[in-house]
Design an enzyme around this catalytic site. Sequence first.
Site, PDB file in Angstrom:
ATOM      1  N   ARG A 237     -13.865   7.111  20.395  1.00 39.54           N
ATOM      2  CA  ARG A 237     -14.560   6.231  21.306  1.00 39.54           C
ATOM      3  C   ARG A 237     -14.139   6.660  22.810  1.00 39.54           C
ATOM      4  O   ARG A 237     -15.058   6.807  23.665  1.00 39.54           O
ATOM      5  CB  ARG A 237     -13.770   4.943  21.433  1.00 39.54           C
ATOM      6  CG  ARG A 237     -14.105   3.949  20.256  1.00 39.54           C
ATOM      7  CD  ARG A 237     -13.161   2.698  19.861  1.00 39.54           C
ATOM      8  NE  ARG A 237     -11.962   3.029  19.901  1.00 39.54           N
ATOM      9  CZ  ARG A 237     -11.197   2.277  19.500  1.00 39.54           C
ATOM     10  NH1 ARG A 237     -11.405   0.984  19.308  1.00 39.54           N
ATOM     11  NH2 ARG A 237      -9.737   2.490  19.096  1.00 39.54           N
TER      12      ARG A 237
ATOM     13  N   ASP B 118      -3.391   4.729  -3.040  1.00 44.25           N
ATOM     14  CA  ASP B 118      -4.559   5.410  -2.662  1.00 44.25           C
ATOM     15  C   ASP B 118      -4.819   6.483  -3.663  1.00 44.25           C
ATOM     16  O   ASP B 118      -6.093   6.923  -3.434  1.00 44.25           O
ATOM     17  CB  ASP B 118      -4.342   5.925  -1.114  1.00 44.25           C
ATOM     18  CG  ASP B 118      -4.757   4.755  -0.084  1.00 44.25           C
ATOM     19  OD1 ASP B 118      -5.796   4.406  -0.329  1.00 44.25           O
ATOM     20  OD2 ASP B 118      -4.175   4.642   0.967  1.00 44.25           O
TER      21      ASP B 118
ATOM     22  N   ARG C 291       0.760  -1.238   0.005  1.00 49.72           N
ATOM     23  CA  ARG C 291      -0.073  -0.078  -0.126  1.00 49.72           C
ATOM     24  C   ARG C 291       0.914   1.059  -0.034  1.00 49.72           C
ATOM     25  O   ARG C 291       1.575   1.567   0.945  1.00 49.72           O
ATOM     26  CB  ARG C 291      -0.870   0.132   1.233  1.00 49.72           C
ATOM     27  CG  ARG C 291      -1.616   1.283   1.236  1.00 49.72           C
ATOM     28  CD  ARG C 291      -2.534   1.394   2.554  1.00 49.72           C
ATOM     29  NE  ARG C 291      -3.511   2.304   2.360  1.00 49.72           N
ATOM     30  CZ  ARG C 291      -4.212   2.871   3.498  1.00 49.72           C
ATOM     31  NH1 ARG C 291      -4.268   2.069   4.427  1.00 49.72           N
ATOM     32  NH2 ARG C 291      -5.057   3.952   3.312  1.00 49.72           N
TER      33      ARG C 291
ATOM     34  N   GLY D 293     -11.658   7.513   9.938  1.00 53.50           N
ATOM     35  CA  GLY D 293     -10.919   6.623  10.632  1.00 53.50           C
ATOM     36  C   GLY D 293      -9.632   7.623  11.062  1.00 53.50           C
ATOM     37  O   GLY D 293      -9.966   8.707  11.504  1.00 53.50           O
TER      38      GLY D 293
ATOM     39  N   HIS E  81     -15.167   7.872   4.283  1.00 49.87           N
ATOM     40  CA  HIS E  81     -14.170   7.186   5.038  1.00 49.87           C
ATOM     41  C   HIS E  81     -13.632   7.850   6.285  1.00 49.87           C
ATOM     42  O   HIS E  81     -13.112   8.865   6.147  1.00 49.87           O
ATOM     43  CB  HIS E  81     -12.911   6.677   4.252  1.00 49.87           C
ATOM     44  CG  HIS E  81     -11.738   5.977   4.839  1.00 49.87           C
ATOM     45  ND1 HIS E  81     -11.493   4.631   4.612  1.00 49.87           N
ATOM     46  CD2 HIS E  81     -10.958   6.503   5.614  1.00 49.87           C
ATOM     47  CE1 HIS E  81     -10.614   4.312   5.345  1.00 49.87           C
ATOM     48  NE2 HIS E  81     -10.460   5.283   6.028  1.00 49.87           N
TER      49      HIS E  81
ATOM     50  N   ASP F  19      -9.191   9.701  19.743  1.00 50.51           N
ATOM     51  CA  ASP F  19     -10.057   8.800  19.495  1.00 50.51           C
ATOM     52  C   ASP F  19     -11.514   8.914  19.956  1.00 50.51           C
ATOM     53  O   ASP F  19     -11.906   9.222  21.032  1.00 50.51           O
ATOM     54  CB  ASP F  19      -9.188   7.455  20.393  1.00 50.51           C
ATOM     55  CG  ASP F  19      -9.996   6.275  20.068  1.00 50.51           C
ATOM     56  OD1 ASP F  19     -11.381   6.065  19.445  1.00 50.51           O
ATOM     57  OD2 ASP F  19      -9.522   5.149  20.253  1.00 50.51           O
TER      58      ASP F  19
ATOM     59  N   GLU G 133      -9.568  -2.578   2.995  1.00 51.53           N
ATOM     60  CA  GLU G 133      -8.361  -2.008   2.188  1.00 51.53           C
ATOM     61  C   GLU G 133      -7.293  -3.045   1.870  1.00 51.53           C
ATOM     62  O   GLU G 133      -6.736  -3.324   0.895  1.00 51.53           O
ATOM     63  CB  GLU G 133      -7.751  -0.705   2.875  1.00 51.53           C
ATOM     64  CG  GLU G 133      -8.647   0.420   2.831  1.00 51.53           C
ATOM     65  CD  GLU G 133      -8.080   1.238   3.846  1.00 51.53           C
ATOM     66  OE1 GLU G 133      -7.709   2.485   3.401  1.00 51.53           O
ATOM     67  OE2 GLU G 133      -7.956   0.831   5.063  1.00 51.53           O
TER      68      GLU G 133
ATOM     69  N   GLY H 211     -16.213   5.064  10.791  1.00 48.09           N
ATOM     70  CA  GLY H 211     -17.383   4.994  10.169  1.00 48.09           C
ATOM     71  C   GLY H 211     -17.871   3.600  10.522  1.00 48.09           C
ATOM     72  O   GLY H 211     -19.232   3.154  10.479  1.00 48.09           O
TER      73      GLY H 211
ATOM     74  N   GLY I 222      -7.408   8.904   9.454  1.00 50.11           N
ATOM     75  CA  GLY I 222      -7.503   9.967   8.361  1.00 50.11           C
ATOM     76  C   GLY I 222      -9.053  10.043   7.810  1.00 50.11           C
ATOM     77  O   GLY I 222      -9.577   8.804   7.975  1.00 50.11           O
TER      78      GLY I 222
END
Length: 378
Positions: free
Chosen positions: A260, A123, A66, A185, A183, A258, A363, A308, A187
């Site tokens: 969460r 990407d 990647r 995350g 997307h 984060d 991914e 997400g 990023g």
Amino acid sequence: MDPSASSGERVLVLDAGSSSLHITLFGGDDTQIASRDAERPPGPETTEELRGFLATVPTPSAVGHRLVHGGPSLTEHTLIDGAVRALLEESAPLAPLHMPSALAVVDAAGELLPEVPHVACFDTAFHTELPAAAYQYAVPEQWRVQYGLRRYGFHGLSYSWSLARTAEVLGRPAGTLHLVIAHLGGGCSACAVRNGRSVDTTMGLTPLEGLVMSRRSGSIDPGALVWLQRQHGLSAREIEETLHRHSGLLGLSGTSGDTRDLVRARAKGDASAQSALAAFVHSCCRGIGAMAASLDRLDALVFTGEIGEDQPEVREEICMRLPVLGVHGGLSIPSERELREDRARRIDAPGTDVPVLVVATGETQQIAEETRRALIRR
């Protein structure tokens, strides 16, 4: 190469981040044979990390890497040779957090598996056909042509995976769909997909532009950067470090990047966590709305990425603010097992205007698919 031969190959996928390395070996039927998350960021020890993994698994037939940025020259997933390796080096400054680590992994894997084909999966490739109106910045021709200043877009491997999974769930060909995919995350970005192709996206020359992210700022007035240099004496290096590592949700909350952690803190009355999440949701809604403006209609809103996929509170708050797009709250929450088994699920309430889907992050699997396709083409 015979496609049937390629489809049976074991593919080693190396997904290098700025502080992580995910190693996965897939069998010919795309089943996962083995995986490992390296305990240290890519660097001098990567060769030994890979050597230890390879000693425990069958020898791969190909390696898929990647790479966040392909730069102006590498616009499709491609076999790595000396010329491609040199072009990768040229594009490294465009993604300074990601590319040096990824190139260290490319070199380590090449040293250990010199007889195996290595494929660079970008990407940026999904956005290669962005229209000029979407990729051009309103700057002088010298900057655009001589310097190559343009929007590239990122998270393309995630978008490719999500597009295919959404087509399966909706029972429609991918090439007919008009989607906004978010997307979210570490990023975060959003993408407008029209008839199966990217026509707009929130990230730009680098993965710093666009939505508020975990530790990255997202878009900021360029005049503010000049002001910081002139009025406060900040260097380019200080600004870059702060915008990439100490901004976003972390910068807003002062405690965590984060979601969460922030959702839990908000529930306990933490005002900074509440403010950070509100800014994040606002940024996501703004980006999704902008992407929808590049479509003729909205066939679905799709969520993927770590946030997400795993943060139902964020999905709900975003959708509650988008009735103008025919999107509404009241979303269902699939279990982790259900989502992993199905790979994608529709979560909007019955009778809503626009489907809302969540797609399990894929991914790694997409890199394996693109690696096999590149071997077929060679």
